[in-house]
Write a protein that holds these residues in place. Structure first.
Motif, mmCIF file in Angstrom:
data_model
loop_
_atom_site.group_PDB
_atom_site.id
_atom_site.type_symbol
_atom_site.label_atom_id
_atom_site.label_comp_id
_atom_site.label_asym_id
_atom_site.label_seq_id
_atom_site.Cartn_x
_atom_site.Cartn_y
_atom_site.Cartn_z
ATOM 1 N N LYS A 104 -2.875 2.637 10.593
ATOM 2 C CA LYS A 104 -2.092 3.747 11.142
ATOM 3 C C LYS A 104 -0.741 3.871 10.444
ATOM 4 N N THR A 105 -0.132 2.743 10.116
ATOM 5 C CA THR A 105 1.152 2.759 9.416
ATOM 6 C C THR A 105 1.004 3.427 8.051
ATOM 7 N N VAL A 106 -0.028 3.051 7.319
ATOM 8 C CA VAL A 106 -0.282 3.651 6.003
ATOM 9 C C VAL A 106 -0.590 5.135 6.168
ATOM 10 N N LYS A 107 -1.410 5.467 7.152
ATOM 11 C CA LYS A 107 -1.785 6.854 7.427
ATOM 12 C C LYS A 107 -0.543 7.703 7.731
ATOM 13 N N GLU A 108 0.352 7.179 8.557
ATOM 14 C CA GLU A 108 1.567 7.915 8.907
ATOM 15 C C GLU A 108 2.440 8.162 7.678
ATOM 16 N N GLY A 168 -7.011 7.643 14.169
ATOM 17 C CA GLY A 168 -6.248 8.879 14.293
ATOM 18 C C GLY A 168 -6.543 9.908 13.226
ATOM 19 N N THR A 169 -7.563 9.662 12.425
ATOM 20 C CA THR A 169 -7.964 10.619 11.402
ATOM 21 C C THR A 169 -8.872 11.663 12.035
ATOM 22 N N PRO A 170 -8.619 12.942 11.818
ATOM 23 C CA PRO A 170 -9.496 13.965 12.382
ATOM 24 C C PRO A 170 -10.944 13.795 11.907
ATOM 25 N N VAL A 171 -11.878 14.114 12.770
ATOM 26 C CA VAL A 171 -13.310 13.969 12.512
ATOM 27 C C VAL A 171 -13.731 14.637 11.215
ATOM 28 N N LYS A 172 -13.152 15.798 10.919
ATOM 29 C CA LYS A 172 -13.586 16.539 9.729
ATOM 30 C C LYS A 172 -13.230 15.840 8.419
ATOM 31 N N PHE A 173 -12.422 14.788 8.500
ATOM 32 C CA PHE A 173 -12.049 14.026 7.310
ATOM 33 C C PHE A 173 -12.728 12.655 7.250
ATOM 34 N N ASP A 200 2.508 14.222 2.807
ATOM 35 C CA ASP A 200 1.446 15.234 2.694
ATOM 36 C C ASP A 200 0.275 14.850 1.801
ATOM 37 N N ILE A 201 0.003 13.560 1.654
ATOM 38 C CA ILE A 201 -1.147 13.126 0.871
ATOM 39 C C ILE A 201 -2.412 13.346 1.704
ATOM 40 N N PRO A 202 -3.409 14.035 1.154
ATOM 41 C CA PRO A 202 -4.662 14.206 1.900
ATOM 42 C C PRO A 202 -5.340 12.847 2.106
ATOM 43 N N GLN A 203 -6.028 12.724 3.238
ATOM 44 C CA GLN A 203 -6.632 11.445 3.612
ATOM 45 C C GLN A 203 -8.055 11.625 4.102
ATOM 46 N N PHE A 204 -8.893 10.677 3.720
ATOM 47 C CA PHE A 204 -10.288 10.676 4.140
ATOM 48 C C PHE A 204 -10.714 9.257 4.486
ATOM 49 N N ILE A 205 -11.730 9.186 5.296
ATOM 50 C CA ILE A 205 -12.362 7.891 5.587
ATOM 51 C C ILE A 205 -13.823 7.997 5.199
ATOM 52 N N LEU A 206 -14.294 7.014 4.445
ATOM 53 C CA LEU A 206 -15.721 6.879 4.190
ATOM 54 C C LEU A 206 -16.234 5.867 5.196
ATOM 55 N N LEU A 207 -17.081 6.336 6.089
ATOM 56 C CA LEU A 207 -17.669 5.484 7.118
ATOM 57 C C LEU A 207 -18.986 4.961 6.564
ATOM 58 N N THR A 208 -18.974 3.712 6.131
ATOM 59 C CA THR A 208 -20.117 3.130 5.428
ATOM 60 C C THR A 208 -21.086 2.424 6.379
ATOM 61 N N LYS A 209 -22.194 2.037 5.818
ATOM 62 C CA LYS A 209 -23.232 1.264 6.509
ATOM 63 C C LYS A 209 -23.801 1.999 7.726
ATOM 64 N N ILE A 210 -23.898 3.314 7.603
ATOM 65 C CA ILE A 210 -24.408 4.106 8.721
ATOM 66 C C ILE A 210 -25.867 3.785 9.015
ATOM 67 N N ASP A 211 -26.587 3.340 8.002
ATOM 68 C CA ASP A 211 -27.991 2.984 8.188
ATOM 69 C C ASP A 211 -28.146 1.716 9.032
ATOM 70 N N VAL A 264 0.853 -1.195 0.000
ATOM 71 C CA VAL A 264 0.000 0.000 0.000
ATOM 72 C C VAL A 264 0.888 1.245 0.000
ATOM 73 N N ILE A 265 1.927 1.219 0.779
ATOM 74 C CA ILE A 265 2.859 2.350 0.832
ATOM 75 C C ILE A 265 3.553 2.519 -0.522
ATOM 76 N N SER A 266 3.913 1.413 -1.160
ATOM 77 C CA SER A 266 4.511 1.491 -2.501
ATOM 78 C C SER A 266 3.547 2.108 -3.504
ATOM 79 N N VAL A 267 2.269 1.787 -3.370
ATOM 80 C CA VAL A 267 1.250 2.396 -4.239
ATOM 81 C C VAL A 267 1.206 3.899 -4.000
#
Length: 175
Positions: free
Chosen positions: A79-83, A131-136, A89-100, A18-21
């Motif tokens: 967390k390793t990938v995130k770090e 460790g991802t901020p809530v706004k992301f 400086d790659i922007p990062q987001f999480i899609l939190l699925t299945k909220i329903d 993943v890091i290589s990608v």
């Protein structure tokens, strides 16, 4: 766009891959080996990646109904990938699925997503775990059994997509 298999099982992609990608070192179409990560010198390793080869935004998909069941080893891999993404400086987001599936109020009316205490709890739980901020972190409902689209589902997805594309564009402009 790169889509890689999840980190959650023994047949998943290696964290190093993943890091290589992220860094653009993986040739398009490469089939990941769950036992051995790609290394420099391999014919599928890109030694001098161009900006087009590199990832411009990292989007992680996390299921809201399985947050509390996530194994610590998976969290550590995330967390390793995130770090690494942070380091370059790659922007990062999480899609939190299945909220329903985690909130009956939202299941009945997706327009209540951002006022639901249960969804706020899940977003905060996700933020604390990874460790991802809530706004992301963007709560979304995925299409699963529906045969037609609907506006509330589309709006949540489009809101997330708008932020993702904007961040990726900003990142590319900064290169």
């Amino acid at each position: 766009m790169n889509d890689v298999m999840g980190l959650e099982n023994k047949d998943g992609v290696q964290t190093a891959d993943v890091i290589s990608v992220l860094l653009g070192h993986v040739k398009e179409g490469y089939k990941f080996n769950p036992d051995t990560p790609l290394t420099e010198g391999d014919r599928n390793y890109v030694s001098n990646p161009s900006p087009d080869d590199k990832v411009h935004c990292l989007v992680t998909i996390v299921s809201a109904n399985s947050l509390s069941l996530m194994d610590q080893s998976i969290i550590n891999k995330m967390k390793t990938v995130k770090e690494q993404a942070n380091d370059i400086d790659i922007p990062q987001f999480i899609l939190l699925t299945k909220i329903d599936e985690v909130c009956p109020l939202v299941k009945k009316d997706l327009k209540k997503t951002y006022t639901s205490k249960k969804i706020h709890e899940k977003i905060n739980q996700c933020s604390n775990l990874i460790g991802t901020p809530v706004k992301f972190i963007f709560p979304v409902k995925i299409y699963c059994y529906e045969s037609d689209t609907n506006d509330p589902t589309d709006i949540l997805i489009m809101l997330a997509l708008r932020h993702i594309v904007s961040a990726a564009n900003d990142y590319v402009a900064s290169l």
